[in-house]
Scaffold this motif. Structure first.
Motif, PDB file in Angstrom:
ATOM      1  N   ASP A   1       0.848  -1.195   0.000  1.00 25.98           N
ATOM      2  CA  ASP A   1       0.000   0.000   0.000  1.00 25.98           C
ATOM      3  C   ASP A   1       0.889   1.252   0.000  1.00 25.98           C
ATOM      4  N   THR A   2       0.291   2.369  -0.421  1.00 28.82           N
ATOM      5  CA  THR A   2       1.044   3.621  -0.527  1.00 28.82           C
ATOM      6  C   THR A   2       1.778   3.964   0.761  1.00 28.82           C
TER       7      THR A   2
ATOM      8  N   ILE B   1       4.807   1.836   1.276  1.00 28.69           N
ATOM      9  CA  ILE B   1       5.922   2.170   0.376  1.00 28.69           C
ATOM     10  C   ILE B   1       6.682   3.371   0.947  1.00 28.69           C
ATOM     11  N   LEU B   2       5.920   4.365   1.401  1.00 27.97           N
ATOM     12  CA  LEU B   2       6.555   5.582   1.915  1.00 27.97           C
ATOM     13  C   LEU B   2       7.230   5.333   3.271  1.00 27.97           C
TER      14      LEU B   2
ATOM     15  N   MET C   1      11.214  11.304  -2.379  1.00 33.82           N
ATOM     16  CA  MET C   1      10.136  10.532  -1.757  1.00 33.82           C
ATOM     17  C   MET C   1       8.877  11.374  -1.589  1.00 33.82           C
TER      18      MET C   1
ATOM     19  N   PHE D   1       7.324  11.436  -4.964  1.00 33.12           N
ATOM     20  CA  PHE D   1       6.770  10.111  -5.237  1.00 33.12           C
ATOM     21  C   PHE D   1       5.454   9.919  -4.480  1.00 33.12           C
ATOM     22  N   GLY D   2       5.465  10.306  -3.187  1.00 31.77           N
ATOM     23  CA  GLY D   2       4.246  10.190  -2.375  1.00 31.77           C
ATOM     24  C   GLY D   2       3.096  10.969  -2.991  1.00 31.77           C
TER      25      GLY D   2
ATOM     26  N   ILE E   1       1.618   9.208  -6.074  1.00 25.64           N
ATOM     27  CA  ILE E   1       0.786   8.002  -5.918  1.00 25.64           C
ATOM     28  C   ILE E   1      -0.351   8.195  -4.917  1.00 25.64           C
ATOM     29  N   THR E   2      -0.540   9.430  -4.428  1.00 25.90           N
ATOM     30  CA  THR E   2      -1.713   9.702  -3.577  1.00 25.90           C
ATOM     31  C   THR E   2      -2.574  10.806  -4.193  1.00 25.90           C
TER      32      THR E   2
ATOM     33  N   TYR F   1       7.648   2.878 -12.307  1.00 26.92           N
ATOM     34  CA  TYR F   1       7.040   2.436 -11.059  1.00 26.92           C
ATOM     35  C   TYR F   1       5.784   3.257 -10.755  1.00 26.92           C
TER      36      TYR F   1
ATOM     37  N   GLN G   1       1.821   2.127 -10.451  1.00 29.01           N
ATOM     38  CA  GLN G   1       0.984   2.466  -9.288  1.00 29.01           C
ATOM     39  C   GLN G   1      -0.315   3.144  -9.735  1.00 29.01           C
TER      40      GLN G   1
ATOM     41  N   ARG H   1      -2.663   0.599 -11.132  1.00 28.21           N
ATOM     42  CA  ARG H   1      -3.262  -0.210 -10.066  1.00 28.21           C
ATOM     43  C   ARG H   1      -4.327   0.586  -9.311  1.00 28.21           C
ATOM     44  N   LYS H   2      -3.988   1.833  -8.936  1.00 22.75           N
ATOM     45  CA  LYS H   2      -4.901   2.592  -8.073  1.00 22.75           C
ATOM     46  C   LYS H   2      -6.144   3.065  -8.812  1.00 22.75           C
TER      47      LYS H   2
END
Lengths: 79, 359
Positions: free
Chosen positions: A55-56, A59-60, B233, B236-237, B240-241, B272, B276, B279-280
């Motif tokens: 899950d996100t 990963i973080l 990061m 990246f966060g 994917i959110t 990557y 994601q 998938r999401k």
């Protein structure tokens, strides 16, 4: 190779260290080449090896060797 | 989410230009070591990028793409009323590079010209802006040019970015035309509270005292304040959110779902992240065309590049395309656009540059 050996081997390869160096202190604050790229490479390799998708948040949060172990437990991976 | 829907505006053509110089990730074996490079390549999905020569600016690539577009469309250039240039690598600090392009392209004075300073989200933001302005104008066409040469502000020591980014330029022509309920639609968001997430701190007017000195940063990478820095990061966060949330909200607001789209031309951030998003948002991965393996992350040009890379050979196929871009700002945007593949031109390779532009 058991799961722990596979897990350790991925860490060792990703960060280019010997498995004996992996311990509770091994993480983003102590490892020089731990950056976004190595962290994502690590997560990719773990996901591929254990056939899971993290899950996100996981990963973080994947920021130390010991946290990574805890996270894998949530996915029913016994180490 | 800012949502907009635009009727009777059609994408009449799209073109991309890239430089001839190819950089293989394996060229970095000596800098970063074979293992580091191979792992990066496996995760990011990048094997090769293209890179402009020193003399070639982003606008040179956009210009060449626009010339190809004019050749293919054979339009009356006097009917173009809007020229928007999206880039983070302008020719000069002022004026806007759009004016340089106006002159080079031979466009007349009855036109609005300006730049938009955006990176990876820039194509979608620029396209939404061009739709809005064209709709309110008395002109027939708008020209959107996006281009970047990201490499030019990257530290050669920055293993997280230097192997990732490629250079290119694109040109897109919008035309007022009855589109029979095929509205192009956009959803956009911005978060200036994270303006430091991707930043080039020096070179403008906030940090005029900073010297161009390379030193080791807290992440262990050597760079100067004139280099672009990305909090990997954090970005990246965000990718994917916040991005999947926007896509989900867009599907709801536009009453559409993944199966309604023929293809998903997504910003080629890295492999990557694309996986994601697939998938999401329940987007079949095979419906996401990939160009980053051969061209890398092309900032604002990723979306046009992936379209020209995959669809320029198809003839007369009507596509409904889902597009998305996300990056510096932070800013993120997506949309639903209609385009006929006969209006998607093949990728043009060029090392031409504007010699008269040098002062």
């Amino acid at each position: 190779m058991n799961n722990l050996e596979k897990f350790n081997s991925i860490f060792a390869e990703t960060f280019n260290v010997d498995s004996s160096q992996l311990n509770e202190n091994f993480g983003i604050d102590t490892v020089a080449n731990w950056d976004s790229v190595t962290q994502l490479s690590l997560v990719t390799a773990i996901e591929d090896e254990f056939n899971i998708m993290l899950d996100t948040d996981d990963i973080l949060d994947f920021k130390t060797y010991s946290i990574a172990k805890e996270i894998l437990k949530k996915y029913q991976i016994e180490l | 989410m800012i949502f907009s829907s635009h009727e009777n505006i059609k994408i009449a053509g799209i073109s991309v230009a890239i430089p001839s110089q190819k950089i293989n990730v394996t060229d970095y074996y000596t800098n970063f070591g074979e293992e580091t490079v191979d792992k990066f390549s496996e995760m990011a999905g990048v094997k090769q990028t293209t890179r402009a020569i020193d003399e070639q600016t982003a606008s040179d690539l956009g210009f060449e793409a626009a010339i190809k577009l004019f050749e293919a469309k054979n339009i009356n250039k006097e009917d173009i009323g809007i020229l928007i240039f999206v880039s983070q690598k302008p020719d000069y600090r002022s004026p806007s590079t759009a004016f340089v392009l106006q002159k080079r392209l031979g466009l007349n004075h009855d036109i609005i010209c300006f730049d938009i300073n955006l990176a990876c989200s820039g194509f979608v933001f620029g396209l939404q802006t061009a739709h809005s302005l064209l709709n309110q104008s008395n002109k027939k066409f708008a020209l959107l040019i996006t281009a970047d040469t990201s490499y030019k502000t990257l530290s050669p020591e920055d293993r997280t970015m230097i192997m990732l980014f490629g250079d290119s330029g694109s040109a897109l022509l919008l035309e007022k035309k009855v589109t029979e309920n095929k509205n192009n639609q956009f959803g956009l968001r911005s978060n200036g509270y994270k303006f430091k997430s991707i930043i080039t701190p020096a070179g403008a007017f906030r940090n005029m005292d900073l010297k161009n000195i390379e030193e080791e940063w807290t992440d262990g990478i050597t760079r100067s304040d004139y280099n672009t820095h990305m909090k990997g990061m954090e970005v990246f966060g965000f990718s994917i959110t916040d991005v999947p949330k926007l896509i989900e909200d867009f599907f709801k607001t536009s009453s559409s779902q993944p199966s309604d789209y023929d293809t998903f031309a997504l910003h080629q951030a890295n492999q990557y992240i694309l996986k994601q998003l697939s998938r999401k948002n329940k987007i079949p991965y095979e419906k996401i065309p990939i160009s980053l393996d051969r061209y890398g992350n092309n900032s604002s040009n990723s979306v046009p590049l992936v379209l020209c890379d995959h669809y320029s050979k198809n003839e007369n196929q009507n596509l409904r395309v889902f597009i998305a871009g996300f990056g510096a700002g932070l800013s993120w945007a997506c949309g639903s656009i209609y385009i006929n593949t006969s209006d998607i031109l093949p990728i043009h390779i060029t090392d031409n540059y504007y010699k008269e532009g040098k002062i």
